[in-house]
Structure formats: C-alpha cells, structure tokens
Write an enzyme that holds these catalytic residues in place. Structure first.
Site, PDB file in Angstrom:
ATOM      1  N   HIS A  77      -6.964  18.862  52.198  1.00 33.04           N
ATOM      2  CA  HIS A  77      -6.197  17.613  52.294  1.00 33.04           C
ATOM      3  C   HIS A  77      -5.813  17.114  50.889  1.00 33.04           C
ATOM      4  CE1 HIS A  77      -7.018  17.760  56.462  1.00 33.04           C
ATOM      5  NE2 HIS A  77      -8.272  17.356  56.399  1.00 33.04           N
TER       6      HIS A  77
ATOM      7  N   ARG B 166     -11.955  14.117  64.784  1.00 32.66           N
ATOM      8  CA  ARG B 166     -12.513  15.034  63.774  1.00 32.66           C
ATOM      9  C   ARG B 166     -13.861  14.496  63.290  1.00 32.66           C
ATOM     10  NH1 ARG B 166      -7.801  17.925  60.389  1.00 32.66           N
ATOM     11  NH2 ARG B 166      -6.522  18.394  62.181  1.00 32.66           N
TER      12      ARG B 166
ATOM     13  N   ARG C  75     -12.880  21.457  54.035  1.00 26.58           N
ATOM     14  CA  ARG C  75     -11.566  21.097  54.584  1.00 26.58           C
ATOM     15  C   ARG C  75     -10.903  19.981  53.773  1.00 26.58           C
ATOM     16  NH1 ARG C  75     -10.120  22.422  59.394  1.00 26.58           N
ATOM     17  NH2 ARG C  75      -9.065  20.443  59.695  1.00 26.58           N
TER      18      ARG C  75
ATOM     19  N   ASP D 154       0.733  20.845  58.488  1.00 26.71           N
ATOM     20  CA  ASP D 154      -0.428  21.504  59.096  1.00 26.71           C
ATOM     21  C   ASP D 154      -0.924  22.648  58.212  1.00 26.71           C
ATOM     22  OD1 ASP D 154      -2.362  21.972  60.970  1.00 26.71           O
ATOM     23  OD2 ASP D 154      -1.044  23.020  62.377  1.00 26.71           O
TER      24      ASP D 154
ATOM     25  N   GLY E 154      -6.747  22.692  56.444  1.00 24.59           N
ATOM     26  CA  GLY E 154      -8.100  23.222  56.663  1.00 24.59           C
ATOM     27  C   GLY E 154      -8.153  24.719  56.395  1.00 24.59           C
ATOM     28  N   ARG E 155      -7.140  25.440  56.913  1.00 25.70           N
ATOM     29  CA  ARG E 155      -7.116  26.905  56.714  1.00 25.70           C
ATOM     30  C   ARG E 155      -6.924  27.262  55.246  1.00 25.70           C
ATOM     31  NH1 ARG E 155      -2.888  27.727  61.211  1.00 25.70           N
ATOM     32  NH2 ARG E 155      -3.059  25.455  61.178  1.00 25.70           N
TER      33      ARG E 155
ATOM     34  N   ARG F 130       7.492  22.195  60.853  1.00 29.47           N
ATOM     35  CA  ARG F 130       6.047  22.314  61.042  1.00 29.47           C
ATOM     36  C   ARG F 130       5.545  23.488  60.222  1.00 29.47           C
ATOM     37  NH1 ARG F 130       2.015  21.139  65.906  1.00 29.47           N
ATOM     38  NH2 ARG F 130       0.165  21.650  64.720  1.00 29.47           N
TER      39      ARG F 130
ATOM     40  N   LEU G 295      15.151   6.734  49.002  1.00 32.29           N
ATOM     41  CA  LEU G 295      14.529   7.393  50.152  1.00 32.29           C
ATOM     42  C   LEU G 295      13.599   6.444  50.915  1.00 32.29           C
ATOM     43  CD1 LEU G 295      13.834  10.244  51.536  1.00 32.29           C
ATOM     44  CD2 LEU G 295      11.826  10.206  50.058  1.00 32.29           C
TER      45      LEU G 295
ATOM     46  N   SER H  53      -2.832  11.510  62.998  1.00 31.89           N
ATOM     47  CA  SER H  53      -2.467  11.280  64.403  1.00 31.89           C
ATOM     48  C   SER H  53      -3.558  10.472  65.097  1.00 31.89           C
ATOM     49  CB  SER H  53      -2.281  12.615  65.119  1.00 31.89           C
ATOM     50  OG  SER H  53      -3.537  13.189  65.418  1.00 31.89           O
TER      51      SER H  53
HETATM   52  C1  FPP Z   1      -3.340  18.988  59.060  1.00 27.27           C
HETATM   53  O1  FPP Z   1      -4.064  20.068  58.533  1.00 27.27           O
HETATM   54  C2  FPP Z   1      -3.242  17.886  58.118  1.00 27.27           C
HETATM   55  C3  FPP Z   1      -3.687  16.610  58.345  1.00 27.27           C
HETATM   56  C4  FPP Z   1      -4.356  16.200  59.576  1.00 27.27           C
HETATM   57  C5  FPP Z   1      -3.592  15.565  57.328  1.00 27.27           C
HETATM   58  C6  FPP Z   1      -2.389  15.523  56.472  1.00 27.27           C
HETATM   59  C7  FPP Z   1      -2.728  14.709  55.318  1.00 27.27           C
HETATM   60  C8  FPP Z   1      -2.398  14.955  54.046  1.00 27.27           C
HETATM   61  C9  FPP Z   1      -1.552  16.080  53.612  1.00 27.27           C
HETATM   62  C10 FPP Z   1      -2.983  14.060  53.038  1.00 27.27           C
HETATM   63  C11 FPP Z   1      -2.107  13.244  52.216  1.00 27.27           C
HETATM   64  C12 FPP Z   1      -0.978  12.569  52.829  1.00 27.27           C
HETATM   65  C13 FPP Z   1      -0.300  11.560  52.238  1.00 27.27           C
HETATM   66  C14 FPP Z   1       0.915  11.047  52.903  1.00 27.27           C
HETATM   67  C15 FPP Z   1      -0.721  10.938  50.966  1.00 27.27           C
HETATM   68  P1  FPP Z   1      -5.342  20.572  59.328  1.00 27.27           P
HETATM   69  O2  FPP Z   1      -6.527  19.889  58.740  1.00 27.27           O
HETATM   70  O3  FPP Z   1      -5.164  20.350  60.788  1.00 27.27           O
HETATM   71  O4  FPP Z   1      -5.351  22.086  58.979  1.00 27.27           O
HETATM   72  P2  FPP Z   1      -5.898  23.298  59.905  1.00 27.27           P
HETATM   73  O5  FPP Z   1      -5.006  23.353  61.102  1.00 27.27           O
HETATM   74  O6  FPP Z   1      -5.738  24.490  59.015  1.00 27.27           O
HETATM   75  O7  FPP Z   1      -7.315  22.987  60.224  1.00 27.27           O
END
Ligand code: FPP
Length: 254
Positions: A45, A79, A41, A28, A31-32, A196, A139, A73
């Site tokens: 990622h 989104r 955002r 998590d 975005g921040r 987390r 793994l 999820s």
């Molecule tokens: C949450 O941050 C993150 C996600 C919803 C996506 C996670 C995906 C990746 C890290 C991309 C790559 C993954 C793989 C396995 C190749 P958020 O956007 O909710 O952040 P925020 O809470 O700050 O808005």
C-alpha cells in the site's frame, strides 16, 4: 530524441476529443506486489502511493478532468484490523503531506463514499484538504473512500423515497437524470474509462450505476508498478475504441 512514450503522448494529444474526461481506477495488486518481495501487505500500500502520484501527474499532463481512485471500499473493513488501520493512516498521512502540492498544482480534492463511517480525526484531515482545494480549477481528484456501489444506490433510493413522502418529488418525475442527482457522485460526469490493475476481471462494487457505458481496460501490472507509461497506454487504447452507447455506428450502418 523523443522516446516511445513522448511520441505516444503526442499522438494522444493530437486527438483532444478522444481524451477521456473522467478516468476511474481500481488500484489492485498491492498485496501481491509486497508478497513477491517478502514484505508485509502494508508495504504494498505504501508503494501504491508513488503510483498514485505518478498517475495524478500523468492525468494532468493528458488533460483528464476527473480522476476517481478506489482507495477504500466498504468491503475493505473486513481485512485484518492492522491492515485497515495502516491503510487509514496512510490515506490521512498522504493527504496531509501532499496538500501543499495539491494546492500548487491546482488540484481539487473531493471524496465519494460514506465518509461519516471514518473516524473523526480522518474526516478532519480530509475535510481540511477538500476545503482548501475547493476553488481549484485543475484536475478533480476524487477519492472513493468507504465506498460501495450497491450501498450508494440504496442510499439514493432511500433519499428519493423520503423526498416523495415529503411531497418534494413526484414519482412521475423520477428518471435517470433525476436518480443520478441522489448519488454520491452528483455533479461528476460518468467515467469514460475504467482501469483495473493486477489482471482481475471484476467491477468489485465500484460505480455500478455510473459505469454502464464506460470503456474497461484491464492490465496485469500490479498497482505499485503503474505509472505514467501505463496511463498513456490505457488512454491510447481508449482512443481506438468505438463508443456507441447502444446505438449502431452511423459510419458503418450506411
Ligand atoms: C488493493 O490492493 C488496494 C487497496 C485496497 C488500497 C489502495 C490504496 C492505496 C494505493 C493507498 C494510497 C491511496 C491514496 C489515494 C493516497 P490489494 O491489497 O487488494 O492487493 P492484492 O489483491 O494483491 O491483495
């Protein structure tokens, strides 16, 4: 001279029985991380992929056997469309680009979630990577995609109801072990450690059944800043825990 983290690794490896077999991560804060840099955002990622790579490498170094990453999820569809599209494209691009490395590193890629809800093109990329790594012995990298814990439990309940109706399963034989066989994660041990990032103190519909006795580790670090050092710290913290699974500590109970 060995640095702090090499020493930490050494001390972790000195307690092999207390190395978590299965680590699950709610990644998590992308975005921040991006907002702090005046970036979109999606840049967060993109930066999160580097953290994924560092974490996979560190998990292998530690001898973790299963690593489950909450990559998308079932709620993430809500989104903005452009962000969903960017995330999906990033996931399949990364899988395609890293496939040779996964094979070289003996990583076995698997997925957990309603994969049928992804587009055919994305499913093809994933199926190809799963297929090409299926005999790997290192793994197990489990990507939770289009995953929701409640949906998973409902899907299991429906499958069990069908089995009972078809006369394949007797109600009296349904117990925790049998139930778990109907979950997406059948065959995987429950996570020992759930990490987390970004300081939020929620489970967010992740592995609801499987995390009953999982140790939780929450840190403020945003996911793109997570890496080897942070995983080592999380595992070192886990090694200090006293896992009782509802029982009393035999050493302390006299
Ligand atoms: C949450 O941050 C993150 C996600 C919803 C996506 C996670 C995906 C990746 C890290 C991309 C790559 C993954 C793989 C396995 C190749 P958020 O956007 O909710 O952040 P925020 O809470 O700050 O808005």
């Amino acid at each position: 001279m060995a640095n702090k983290y090499d020493l930490l690794l050494e001390s972790i490896l000195a307690q092999p029985k207390m190395i978590p077999k299965h680590v699950a991560i709610i990644m998590d804060g992308n975005g921040r991380w991006a907002a702090m840099r005046d970036k979109p955002r999606t840049a967060g990622h993109e930066a999160g992929v580097r953290a994924v790579k560092l974490t996979v490498e560190a998990a292998m170094e530690l001898g973790v056997q299963y690593l489950t990453l909450y990559a998308f999820s079932s709620e993430n569809w809500k989104r903005p469309r452009s962000e969903v599209a960017a995330l999906m494209s990033l996931l399949s691009r990364t899988t395609r680009r890293e496939l040779d490395e996964l094979i070289k590193q003996d990583v076995k890629l698997i997925t957990t979630g309603r994969i049928s809800g992804l587009s055919i093109a994305r499913r093809r990329v994933l199926a190809d990577a799963v297929q090409k790594t299926r005999n790997n012995r290192g793994l197990v990298l489990n990507l939770a995609l289009n995953y929701g814990g409640r949906t998973e439990i409902l899907d299991a309940v429906k499958a069990i109801a069908h089995s009972v109706k078809a006369g394949l399963l007797d109600v009296k034989d349904i117990n925790e072990e049998r139930f778990a066989e109907f979950l997406y994660t059948y065959g995987l041990p429950d996570p020992d450690l759930l990490i987390r990032t970004s300081g939020e103190k929620r489970i967010s519909n992740f592995l609801l059944w499987q995390t009953s006795y999982t140790e939780l580790y929450i840190i403020d670090t945003l996911w793109p800043d997570f890496g080897r050092n942070e995983l080592l710290e999380a595992v070192a913290d886990y090694q200090q825990r006293d896992r009782r699974f509802g029982k009393v500590d035999s050493k302390k109970s006299g």
